[in-house]
Structure formats: structure tokens, C-alpha cells
Design an enzyme around this catalytic site. Structure first.
Site, PDB file in Angstrom:
ATOM      1  N   TYR A  94      75.463  54.137  38.334  1.00  0.00           N
ATOM      2  CA  TYR A  94      75.273  52.966  39.189  1.00  0.00           C
ATOM      3  C   TYR A  94      74.151  52.087  38.646  1.00  0.00           C
ATOM      4  O   TYR A  94      72.997  52.497  38.587  1.00  0.00           O
ATOM      5  CB  TYR A  94      74.944  53.384  40.624  1.00  0.00           C
ATOM      6  CG  TYR A  94      76.041  54.158  41.327  1.00  0.00           C
ATOM      7  CD1 TYR A  94      77.359  54.104  40.903  1.00  0.00           C
ATOM      8  CD2 TYR A  94      75.743  54.951  42.433  1.00  0.00           C
ATOM      9  CE1 TYR A  94      78.353  54.821  41.554  1.00  0.00           C
ATOM     10  CE2 TYR A  94      76.736  55.657  43.096  1.00  0.00           C
ATOM     11  CZ  TYR A  94      78.038  55.592  42.646  1.00  0.00           C
ATOM     12  OH  TYR A  94      79.021  56.306  43.285  1.00  0.00           O
TER      13      TYR A  94
ATOM     14  N   PRO B  50      84.639  54.344  52.865  1.00  0.00           N
ATOM     15  CA  PRO B  50      85.304  54.556  54.156  1.00  0.00           C
ATOM     16  C   PRO B  50      85.698  53.263  54.857  1.00  0.00           C
ATOM     17  O   PRO B  50      86.490  53.288  55.802  1.00  0.00           O
ATOM     18  CB  PRO B  50      84.257  55.337  54.966  1.00  0.00           C
ATOM     19  CG  PRO B  50      82.950  54.869  54.407  1.00  0.00           C
ATOM     20  CD  PRO B  50      83.206  54.700  52.936  1.00  0.00           C
TER      21      PRO B  50
ATOM     22  N   PHE C  14      87.581  46.451  55.721  1.00  0.00           N
ATOM     23  CA  PHE C  14      87.593  46.613  57.176  1.00  0.00           C
ATOM     24  C   PHE C  14      86.314  46.091  57.832  1.00  0.00           C
ATOM     25  O   PHE C  14      86.165  46.168  59.047  1.00  0.00           O
ATOM     26  CB  PHE C  14      87.847  48.077  57.548  1.00  0.00           C
ATOM     27  CG  PHE C  14      89.263  48.501  57.268  1.00  0.00           C
ATOM     28  CD1 PHE C  14      90.292  48.103  58.108  1.00  0.00           C
ATOM     29  CD2 PHE C  14      89.573  49.249  56.147  1.00  0.00           C
ATOM     30  CE1 PHE C  14      91.608  48.460  57.842  1.00  0.00           C
ATOM     31  CE2 PHE C  14      90.882  49.618  55.873  1.00  0.00           C
ATOM     32  CZ  PHE C  14      91.904  49.219  56.718  1.00  0.00           C
ATOM     33  N   ALA C  15      85.418  45.569  57.018  1.00  0.00           N
ATOM     34  CA  ALA C  15      84.237  44.898  57.558  1.00  0.00           C
ATOM     35  C   ALA C  15      84.443  43.392  57.614  1.00  0.00           C
ATOM     36  O   ALA C  15      84.060  42.742  58.586  1.00  0.00           O
ATOM     37  CB  ALA C  15      83.013  45.224  56.710  1.00  0.00           C
ATOM     38  N   SER C  16      85.081  42.847  56.586  1.00  0.00           N
ATOM     39  CA  SER C  16      85.210  41.392  56.487  1.00  0.00           C
ATOM     40  C   SER C  16      86.634  40.877  56.514  1.00  0.00           C
ATOM     41  O   SER C  16      86.854  39.676  56.692  1.00  0.00           O
ATOM     42  CB  SER C  16      84.530  40.906  55.200  1.00  0.00           C
ATOM     43  OG  SER C  16      83.182  41.297  55.160  1.00  0.00           O
ATOM     44  N   GLY C  17      87.605  41.749  56.272  1.00  0.00           N
ATOM     45  CA  GLY C  17      88.987  41.293  56.220  1.00  0.00           C
ATOM     46  C   GLY C  17      89.275  40.543  54.933  1.00  0.00           C
ATOM     47  O   GLY C  17      88.511  40.602  53.963  1.00  0.00           O
TER      48      GLY C  17
END
Length: 342
Positions: free
Chosen positions: A60, A207, A213-216
């Protein structure tokens, strides 16, 4: 302000926070570079809130994430956290190479210990499986590192069920890290049942579907050029046009529940069992607090079924990991009898 509960991860004695913090995006790979001070502040805030399970890797930010954590955990912070990092992907020759040979395992561990400024790594994963090296050979070196006190527990990531079984026979595996979310569920068929049979904990990365699934669908509009998600198949225009319906239907359920869509998706992962620890990543304290709120979202069996029906595998367009080579996904290794190395 409520804090995050603890959970047993695997059956070897490791205890972690029931939700971790994925640290891949704290340096680069997920948009613009962040300031070191802000990211250290985020880590400290997470620990204050009870998120003590910190997940990183030597890859990372090309070592930057480990260096950042080493700085953040000075002054007594190290004793308050469970630190997980990974080895296995080398970019020494200018391109990604997966390695699991003993010399590399040891050198990678020594280097991570130095960057993290710690004497022992709590959970040390093989990040990707070297399909040229029998898993027994890699595990043999990891077992030595446990015996030497340089690591406490061993983990695998993106390993096949057979690889997990073979590794576990050499030394107990504490956790397997895999992609698991409402729209990434291939591990449910064979890998997760194998982990549960062997008493291995499950760490769910991405996840929130890499932020979907936070912003679409609008997430793509805000991604920087260096954000790796721009290359993911599910975020390509032809697939995103279809996948946006999934977000819209999940959002409808979230509105009825009185929570955010990201909390709903994260709660779904939490409801998979007491042996599952999701590790959503974020660079914003607001999002971190929102993720912690998912622990308070309760889903009935009916709601679980309802959610799963709108995100079934045949409704999701695009593969989860793009054009990566086969060694990057649920990989096998050759038999031990084939090994000619030292």
C-alpha cells in the site's frame, strides 16, 4: 459516544475490534495524496472510538502506509491496537510479481517490522498466493517467524479452499481475508465454509463494494486519475449504467430503515456471523463515524433475504477484480513434492 465491541477472530486466541480500519487508502491508490497529520489524526480517532484492528500491507503506497502507521502508533498507541499487515507482492522489477519463497517471506517480514517500528506483527498475511511455490514451503517460513516472536498469528488472502487446508495443516491459520460484500459473494460457495470448518476467522475487505454502496454510481465522477477503482469492470460506463439500479434499490431499503445505504451494506456483512470482521477504509472522520453506526443497524431474516434478492450474482455486471492474473484470485499452489528450491 459508543465504542466498538471486541470479537474473537479465529480460534487461536486473537481478539480484535468487531470492525477494523482498512488502511490502503491512507497514502495513495484511492485518489489525491492526503496529509500525514490528517491521516494520523484519523487513526487516533478510530482507536478512540474502539476500532483497534488496523489493516495494512507493504504494497500500500509502496511502503508508505506501513511507514505512516509506524509513526501514528508511537507514544503508547501501539499497545492499544491489533496490527495486521501483508507480504507477497513485489514490484522490484518494475512490474507486480507474487512471491512466497522462504527468503522473500523473511526479508519482507523484517522490512515491515522496521517500517512499522514494532517488534512483533499481530497478524501477518500472505497477501496473494504464489502459484509457483507450494503453500507448505511458504507456511514453513511463517511458522519459523512465529516461533521467533516476530509475528503472532498467520493469515492468508485470496487463497483457494484447498490452499487454506494445506496451509492450516502446517500451522493454524487465524484469518483469511477475502472480498465480501453485497455484490461480491463468490467466497460463500466454498472458501467461507472451509474457514468455518477449520475455525478460521474471516476478514472482509471492500465490504462497501469499493465505495459503491457509500456513494452509488456518482462515485466515478469524483475519482482521481490515480484511483485504482477507475479500472474496475463494475465501474465502467457500460456496467455502471446497469449497476446503479442495485444502489437505488438498496437505498430504498436504507431509507425505510432510517440508516444510510453504506450502513445497510456494512450491517449486512456484520450479520453474516460472529466470525466475520469487515475492514472498511476511509480517509474521513465523518465516514468513519458513519461506518461505526452500522454496528447498531439490526436486520431481520426477512430484510436479509430482501437485500440479497436485489444484489444476486446474475444482477451484478462486471467482474470484481478486472484484468488481474489468475494468481490474484482464490489461488492454488503446486504440490510439495514439486518443490526444488531451498
Amino acid at each position: 459516544m459508543a465504542t466498538v465491541r471486541k470479537m474473537k477472530l479465529g480460534s487461536q486466541g486473537l481478539e480484535v475490534s468487531a470492525q477494523g480500519l482498512g488502511c490502503a487508502g491512507l497514502t495513495d491508490g484511492y485518489g489525491p495524496t492526503k496529509t500525514e497529520a490528517d491521516m494520523i489524526g484519523l487513526i487516533h480517532h478510530a482507536v478512540h472510538r474502539g476500532i483497534t484492528f488496523l489493516d495494512t500491507s507493504d504494497i500500500y503506497g509502496a511502503f508508505a502506509s506501513e511507514i505512516l502507521l509506524g509513526k501514528a502508533l508511537k507514544g503508547g498507541w501501539r499497545e492499544r491496537v491489533e496490527l495486521g499487515t501483508k507480504f507477497g507482492i513485489s514490484f522490484g522489477n518494475g512490474k507486480g510479481e507474487v512471491r512466497g519463497d522462504p527468503a522473500y517471506v523473511r526479508a519482507a517480514c523484517e522490512a515491515s517490522l522496521k517500517r512499522l517500528d514494532t517488534r512483533c506483527i499481530d497478524l501477518y498475511y500472505q497477501h496473494r498466493i504464489d502459484t509457483r511455490v507450494p503453500i507448505e514451503v511458504t507456511m514453513g517460513e511463517l511458522k519459523k517467524l512465529v516461533e521467533e516472536g516476530k509475528i503472532k498469528y498467520i493469515g492468508l488472502s485470496e487463497a483457494s479452499a484447498s490452499t487454506i487446508r494445506r496451509a492450516h495443516a502446517v500451522h493454524p491459520i487465524t484469518a483469511v481475508q477475502l472480498e465480501w460484500s453485497l455484490w461480491s459473494r463468490d467466497a460463500e460457495e466454498e472458501i467461507i465454509p472451509t474457514c468455518r470448518e477449520l475455525g478460521i476467522g474471516i476478514v472482509a475487505y471492500s465490504p462497501l463494494g469499493c465505495g459503491f454502496f457509500a456513494s452509488g454510481p456518482k462515485i466515478v465522477e469524483n475519482l482521481a486519475q490515480n484511483d485504482h477503482r477507475k479500472r474496475l469492470p463494475r465501474f465502467q460506463p457500460e456496467n455502471l449504467k446497469h449497476n446503479k439500479t442495485i444502489f437505488e434499490r438498496a437505498n430504498e431499503i436504507a431509507e425505510r430503515k432510517g440508516c444510510t445505504t453504506s450502513q445497510l451494506a456494512l450491517a449486512w456483512v456484520h450479520h453474516q456471523g460472529d466470525d466475520v470482521c469487515p475492514i472498511p477504509g476511509t480517509t474521513k472522520i465523518e465516514n468513519l463515524n458513519n461506518n461505526i453506526g452500522a454496528l447498531s443497524v439490526k436486520l431481520s431474516p426477512h430484510e436479509m433475504v430482501d437485500l440479497e434478492s436485489i444484489v444476486s450474482a446474475d444482477l451484478v455486471k462486471g467482474d470484481r477484480c478486472g484484468t488481474m492474473t489468475s494468481t490474484w484470485k482464490n489461488s492454488d499452489t503446486p504440490p510439495l513434492s514439486s518443490w526444488k528450491g531451498e
